[in-house]
Design an enzyme around this catalytic site. Structure first.
Site, mmCIF file in Angstrom:
data_model
loop_
_atom_site.group_PDB
_atom_site.id
_atom_site.type_symbol
_atom_site.label_atom_id
_atom_site.label_comp_id
_atom_site.label_asym_id
_atom_site.label_seq_id
_atom_site.Cartn_x
_atom_site.Cartn_y
_atom_site.Cartn_z
ATOM 1 N N THR A 96 0.871 -1.182 0.000
ATOM 2 C CA THR A 96 0.000 0.000 0.000
ATOM 3 C C THR A 96 0.903 1.225 0.000
ATOM 4 O OG1 THR A 96 -1.678 -1.165 1.285
ATOM 5 C CG2 THR A 96 -1.817 1.242 1.245
ATOM 6 N N LYS A 171 -7.588 1.430 -2.672
ATOM 7 C CA LYS A 171 -7.173 0.992 -1.324
ATOM 8 C C LYS A 171 -7.269 2.164 -0.340
ATOM 9 C CE LYS A 171 -4.995 -1.042 2.090
ATOM 10 N NZ LYS A 171 -4.870 -2.331 2.718
ATOM 11 N N LYS A 239 0.047 4.927 8.877
ATOM 12 C CA LYS A 239 0.810 5.018 7.613
ATOM 13 C C LYS A 239 -0.167 5.182 6.446
ATOM 14 C CE LYS A 239 1.919 2.203 4.301
ATOM 15 N NZ LYS A 239 1.847 0.845 3.762
HETATM 16 P P1 NAP Z 1 5.955 -6.333 7.367
HETATM 17 O O1 NAP Z 1 5.574 -7.612 8.020
HETATM 18 O O2 NAP Z 1 6.525 -5.239 8.191
HETATM 19 O O3 NAP Z 1 6.958 -6.699 6.176
HETATM 20 C C1 NAP Z 1 7.569 -5.715 5.392
HETATM 21 C C2 NAP Z 1 8.441 -6.406 4.377
HETATM 22 O O4 NAP Z 1 9.050 -5.410 3.556
HETATM 23 C C3 NAP Z 1 9.594 -7.204 4.991
HETATM 24 O O5 NAP Z 1 9.842 -8.328 4.186
HETATM 25 C C4 NAP Z 1 10.758 -6.197 4.922
HETATM 26 O O6 NAP Z 1 12.027 -6.809 4.933
HETATM 27 C C5 NAP Z 1 10.471 -5.566 3.582
HETATM 28 N N1 NAP Z 1 11.074 -4.239 3.424
HETATM 29 C C6 NAP Z 1 10.679 -3.072 4.003
HETATM 30 N N2 NAP Z 1 11.444 -2.050 3.586
HETATM 31 C C7 NAP Z 1 12.331 -2.576 2.702
HETATM 32 C C8 NAP Z 1 13.366 -2.016 1.928
HETATM 33 N N3 NAP Z 1 13.634 -0.701 1.966
HETATM 34 N N4 NAP Z 1 14.084 -2.840 1.146
HETATM 35 C C9 NAP Z 1 13.805 -4.172 1.098
HETATM 36 N N5 NAP Z 1 12.838 -4.767 1.808
HETATM 37 C C10 NAP Z 1 12.105 -3.959 2.602
HETATM 38 O O7 NAP Z 1 4.707 -5.666 6.595
HETATM 39 P P2 NAP Z 1 3.389 -6.359 6.030
HETATM 40 O O8 NAP Z 1 2.347 -6.372 7.101
HETATM 41 O O9 NAP Z 1 3.748 -7.626 5.332
HETATM 42 O O10 NAP Z 1 2.933 -5.238 4.990
HETATM 43 C C11 NAP Z 1 3.465 -5.143 3.678
HETATM 44 C C12 NAP Z 1 2.595 -4.199 2.876
HETATM 45 O O11 NAP Z 1 1.252 -4.712 2.828
HETATM 46 C C13 NAP Z 1 2.494 -2.786 3.463
HETATM 47 O O12 NAP Z 1 2.483 -1.832 2.431
HETATM 48 C C14 NAP Z 1 1.161 -2.815 4.210
HETATM 49 O O13 NAP Z 1 0.576 -1.526 4.313
HETATM 50 C C15 NAP Z 1 0.344 -3.723 3.308
HETATM 51 N N6 NAP Z 1 -0.773 -4.400 3.986
HETATM 52 C C16 NAP Z 1 -0.603 -4.974 5.223
HETATM 53 C C17 NAP Z 1 -1.684 -5.583 5.854
HETATM 54 C C18 NAP Z 1 -1.546 -6.245 7.210
HETATM 55 O O14 NAP Z 1 -2.578 -6.604 7.814
HETATM 56 N N7 NAP Z 1 -0.342 -6.463 7.727
HETATM 57 C C19 NAP Z 1 -2.943 -5.614 5.234
HETATM 58 C C20 NAP Z 1 -3.081 -5.040 3.966
HETATM 59 C C21 NAP Z 1 -1.990 -4.427 3.358
HETATM 60 P P3 NAP Z 1 12.716 -7.243 6.327
HETATM 61 O O15 NAP Z 1 12.176 -8.594 6.634
HETATM 62 O O16 NAP Z 1 14.165 -7.237 6.062
HETATM 63 O O17 NAP Z 1 12.328 -6.204 7.359
#
Ligand code: NAP
Length: 289
Positions: A96, A171, A239
């Site tokens: 997102t 979204k 965010k």
């Molecule tokens: P998360 O668990 O914090 O995972 C983030 C991922 O991104 C990790 O693999 C992290 O790597 C990687 N990352 C972040 N910055 C990076 C960079 N600069 N270079 C390379 N890798 C990077 O987050 P998430 O919950 O999976 O969310 C991911 C996306 O989906 C976000 O945009 C969020 O808004 C969206 N989303 C989340 C949810 C939810 O319920 N969680 C629902 C809908 C949408 P590392 O492992 O090295 O930290």
């Protein structure tokens, strides 16, 4: 069968990549923190050492990382997807992020004859694990149809929302709807309680009618029970609300209700409640009274 590259194995990305493997796709994956790739290799996937290497070895590359600068990093950075992508490939960003930055990235990729889809999701970690995400897609319809079997392995609702950026815009609309509704639920519960009405009874009586919503049915009872465990964390919601406010600023568009919720969540964060579920908005509403 087209080979899929996957960048970002966080809470969302890891189960999504596992669902692709389960559906029989060949997956080559990268994660910044290397250990997280092990689960994918164990399930039959391949590991890559950079987003560039992912792109060199796949036809359709999915990214799902945290925020706008992170997507820019993994796609346009030095060892990013753009550095290794083959002509005719597709890049799908499922994070997102900002709709306008999405459009810019899509234009840069198009210059290399690479189509991009923005395909953010809703449904949380449970939807990612169960393969029941709602996927909102911006970009070329033909490209979406090429990628449809991939989306079907991860989600149950796939909607073409328009051109590049419109998936992200959809979204952000979703986030306006859930946040402002959440505030209405909190206010109604507080009003019931201050009036001497049992708030659980109020939720039961209203949830099947015109006021019904996912927020009322699922978060309402938690507010009444003072259960603030996440679900979806306030810090993450903030965010997304920041992305809405930035996008609205670009349009010179006032969004008073959404902005008010953003401020109330700031109060939650200032009180150390950023890691609590979004239903803790109710605590900020109570403090006003
Ligand atoms: P998360 O668990 O914090 O995972 C983030 C991922 O991104 C990790 O693999 C992290 O790597 C990687 N990352 C972040 N910055 C990076 C960079 N600069 N270079 C390379 N890798 C990077 O987050 P998430 O919950 O999976 O969310 C991911 C996306 O989906 C976000 O945009 C969020 O808004 C969206 N989303 C989340 C949810 C939810 O319920 N969680 C629902 C809908 C949408 P590392 O492992 O090295 O930290």
């Amino acid at each position: 069968m087209e080979k899929i590259g996957f960048v970002g194995l966080g809470i969302m990305g890891k189960p999504m990549a596992l669902n692709l493997l389960k559906a029989g796709f060949v997956v080559v994956a990268y994660n910044r923190t290397k250990e997280k790739v092990e689960a994918i290799v164990k399930a039959g996937g391949e590991a890559a050492s950079s987003p560039k290497e992912v792109a060199e070895n796949s036809d359709i590359i999915i990214t799902i990382v945290s925020d706008t600068p992170d997507v820019k990093d993994v796609i346009l950075g030095k060892n990013g997807v753009d550095a290794g992508v083959k002509e005719g490939s597709v890049v799908i960003d499922m994070s997102t992020i900002s709709p306008s930055v999405t459009k810019n990235i899509a234009e840069k990729l198009k210059a290399k004859n690479v189509e991009m889809l923005d395909a953010p999701v809703s449904g949380g970690d449970v939807g990612a694990i169960n393969g029941t995400l709602s996927i909102m897609v911006g970009g070329n319809l033909e490209t979406l149809n090429r990628c449809r079997p991939i989306f079907e392995a991860m989600g149950k609702s796939i909607t073409h929302c328009g051109t590049n950026g419109m998936g992200q815009t959809t979204k952000l609309c979703n986030q306006i709807l859930v946040s402002v509704t959440n505030m209405a639920v909190g206010e109604a519960i507080l009003f019931a309680q201050k009036s001497g009405l049992d708030a659980h009874t109020m939720v039961e009586a209203t949830k099947g009618g015109a006021a019904g919503s996912w927020q009322l049915s699922n978060l309402g009872p938690k507010m009444v029970d003072n259960d603030f465990a996440p679900g979806f964390m306030i810090d993450l919601q903030q965010k997304d609300l920041r992305l809405v406010i930035e996008a609205a600023d670009e349009l010179h568009l006032p969004l008073p209700a959404l902005t008010y919720v953003h401020q109330l969540y700031k109060s939650n964060q200032a009180n150390g409640e950023g890691k609590e579920g979004t239903q803790a908005l109710y605590k900020s509403i109570c403090k006003l009274a």
